[in-house]
Motif scaffolding. Structure first.
Motif, PDB file in Angstrom:
ATOM      1  N   GLY A  98       0.817  -1.212   0.000  1.00  0.00           N
ATOM      2  CA  GLY A  98       0.000   0.000   0.000  1.00  0.00           C
ATOM      3  C   GLY A  98       0.849   1.259   0.000  1.00  0.00           C
ATOM      4  N   ALA A  99       1.905   1.273   0.800  1.00  0.00           N
ATOM      5  CA  ALA A  99       2.803   2.439   0.838  1.00  0.00           C
ATOM      6  C   ALA A  99       3.502   2.624  -0.508  1.00  0.00           C
ATOM      7  CB  ALA A  99       3.830   2.276   1.962  1.00  0.00           C
ATOM      8  N   ALA A 100       3.907   1.524  -1.137  1.00  0.00           N
ATOM      9  CA  ALA A 100       4.553   1.614  -2.450  1.00  0.00           C
ATOM     10  C   ALA A 100       3.576   2.129  -3.508  1.00  0.00           C
ATOM     11  CB  ALA A 100       5.111   0.251  -2.856  1.00  0.00           C
ATOM     12  N   LEU A 101       2.326   1.663  -3.446  1.00  0.00           N
ATOM     13  CA  LEU A 101       1.310   2.160  -4.383  1.00  0.00           C
ATOM     14  C   LEU A 101       1.121   3.664  -4.224  1.00  0.00           C
ATOM     15  CD1 LEU A 101      -1.457  -0.597  -4.191  1.00  0.00           C
ATOM     16  CD2 LEU A 101       0.257  -0.257  -5.991  1.00  0.00           C
ATOM     17  N   TRP A 102       1.067   4.118  -2.979  1.00  0.00           N
ATOM     18  CA  TRP A 102       0.920   5.555  -2.718  1.00  0.00           C
ATOM     19  C   TRP A 102       2.082   6.315  -3.348  1.00  0.00           C
ATOM     20  CZ3 TRP A 102       4.265   8.606   0.313  1.00  0.00           C
ATOM     21  CH2 TRP A 102       3.849   9.935   0.484  1.00  0.00           C
ATOM     22  N   LEU A 103       3.296   5.850  -3.082  1.00  0.00           N
ATOM     23  CA  LEU A 103       4.485   6.554  -3.568  1.00  0.00           C
ATOM     24  C   LEU A 103       4.497   6.648  -5.093  1.00  0.00           C
ATOM     25  CD1 LEU A 103       7.158   7.942  -2.939  1.00  0.00           C
ATOM     26  CD2 LEU A 103       8.233   5.688  -3.057  1.00  0.00           C
ATOM     27  N   VAL A 104       4.205   5.563  -5.761  1.00  0.00           N
ATOM     28  CA  VAL A 104       4.282   5.555  -7.217  1.00  0.00           C
ATOM     29  C   VAL A 104       3.024   6.152  -7.853  1.00  0.00           C
ATOM     30  CG1 VAL A 104       4.444   4.064  -9.260  1.00  0.00           C
ATOM     31  CG2 VAL A 104       5.855   3.586  -7.246  1.00  0.00           C
ATOM     32  N   LEU A 105       1.858   5.658  -7.460  1.00  0.00           N
ATOM     33  CA  LEU A 105       0.628   6.029  -8.161  1.00  0.00           C
ATOM     34  C   LEU A 105       0.042   7.356  -7.700  1.00  0.00           C
ATOM     35  CD1 LEU A 105      -1.042   2.510  -8.398  1.00  0.00           C
ATOM     36  CD2 LEU A 105       0.337   3.710 -10.112  1.00  0.00           C
ATOM     37  N   ALA A 106      -0.086   7.564  -6.392  1.00  0.00           N
ATOM     38  CA  ALA A 106      -0.719   8.790  -5.909  1.00  0.00           C
ATOM     39  C   ALA A 106       0.224   9.990  -5.956  1.00  0.00           C
ATOM     40  CB  ALA A 106      -1.240   8.589  -4.482  1.00  0.00           C
ATOM     41  N   VAL A 107       1.472   9.771  -5.629  1.00  0.00           N
ATOM     42  CA  VAL A 107       2.431  10.886  -5.564  1.00  0.00           C
ATOM     43  C   VAL A 107       2.869  11.322  -6.960  1.00  0.00           C
ATOM     44  CG1 VAL A 107       4.723  11.584  -4.757  1.00  0.00           C
ATOM     45  CG2 VAL A 107       3.204  10.309  -3.234  1.00  0.00           C
ATOM     46  N   PHE A 108       3.085  10.365  -7.875  1.00  0.00           N
ATOM     47  CA  PHE A 108       3.634  10.719  -9.185  1.00  0.00           C
ATOM     48  C   PHE A 108       2.678  10.471 -10.361  1.00  0.00           C
ATOM     49  CE2 PHE A 108       7.460  10.092  -6.588  1.00  0.00           C
ATOM     50  CZ  PHE A 108       8.029  11.336  -6.769  1.00  0.00           C
ATOM     51  N   VAL A 109       2.145   9.275 -10.497  1.00  0.00           N
ATOM     52  CA  VAL A 109       1.362   8.936 -11.694  1.00  0.00           C
ATOM     53  C   VAL A 109       0.063   9.741 -11.781  1.00  0.00           C
ATOM     54  CG1 VAL A 109       0.128   7.089 -12.898  1.00  0.00           C
ATOM     55  CG2 VAL A 109       2.380   6.643 -11.901  1.00  0.00           C
TER      56      VAL A 109
END
Length: 154
Positions: A98-109
């Protein structure tokens, strides 16, 4: 004199793994979506649906749960690569996922995607939000807890 030996083979597609990922992902998406209704309603009503040129909370919630299902399959792939996990290890993996998804998808993508489609809800890049981080960690925790229970049930 010739003898014949019959052998039986069983083909397995391991559908229970990815189907379990879908179910766990849907559950996680629903729980995170409920948190978003309470804490991040504009993201659910404007940002997420505008990624697909739609509008409204129902569209946003539906898309969010669909994203959760697809990302649940990703979790199943990661969990499968690691082998059989206890519920505790699956929970830990889910939180990290979940933290990795946040970092990649919510923060950047998501900010890049919303900018590309001209969304009125275009956040800054990077889009750092602790509320979003908590939501994604909760998503991962639900997926991590649900996956061992539903894996192989289909």
């Amino acid at each position: 004199m010739a003898t014949e030996t019959a052998t039986q083979t069983v083909d397995s597609t391991a559908t229970g793994d990815w189907q379990g990922g879908v179910v766990a992902g849907v559950l996680g998406g629903i729980v995170m979506g409920a948190l978003m209704v309470m804490q991040m309603r504009p993201v659910l009503e404007v940002a997420i649906p505008s990624m697909y040129f739609l509008s409204g909370g129902l569209a946003g919630f539906t898309i969010h749960v669909a994203h959760g299902a697809v990302l649940g399959v990703g979790f199943a792939a990661v969990a499968g690569a690691l082998g059989t996990l206890s519920t505790g290890k699956s929970l830990g993996l889910g939180i990290a996922y979940g933290a990795a998804l946040w970092l990649v998808l919510a923060v950047f993508v998501m900010p890049v995607w919303l900018s590309a489609v001209g969304s009125p809800a275009n956040p800054p890049l990077p889009n750092i939000s602790t509320t979003s981080l908590v939501g994604h960690v909760v998503y991962g925790a639900v997926v991590g807890l649900a996956y061992p229970a539903v894996r192989g049930q289909f």
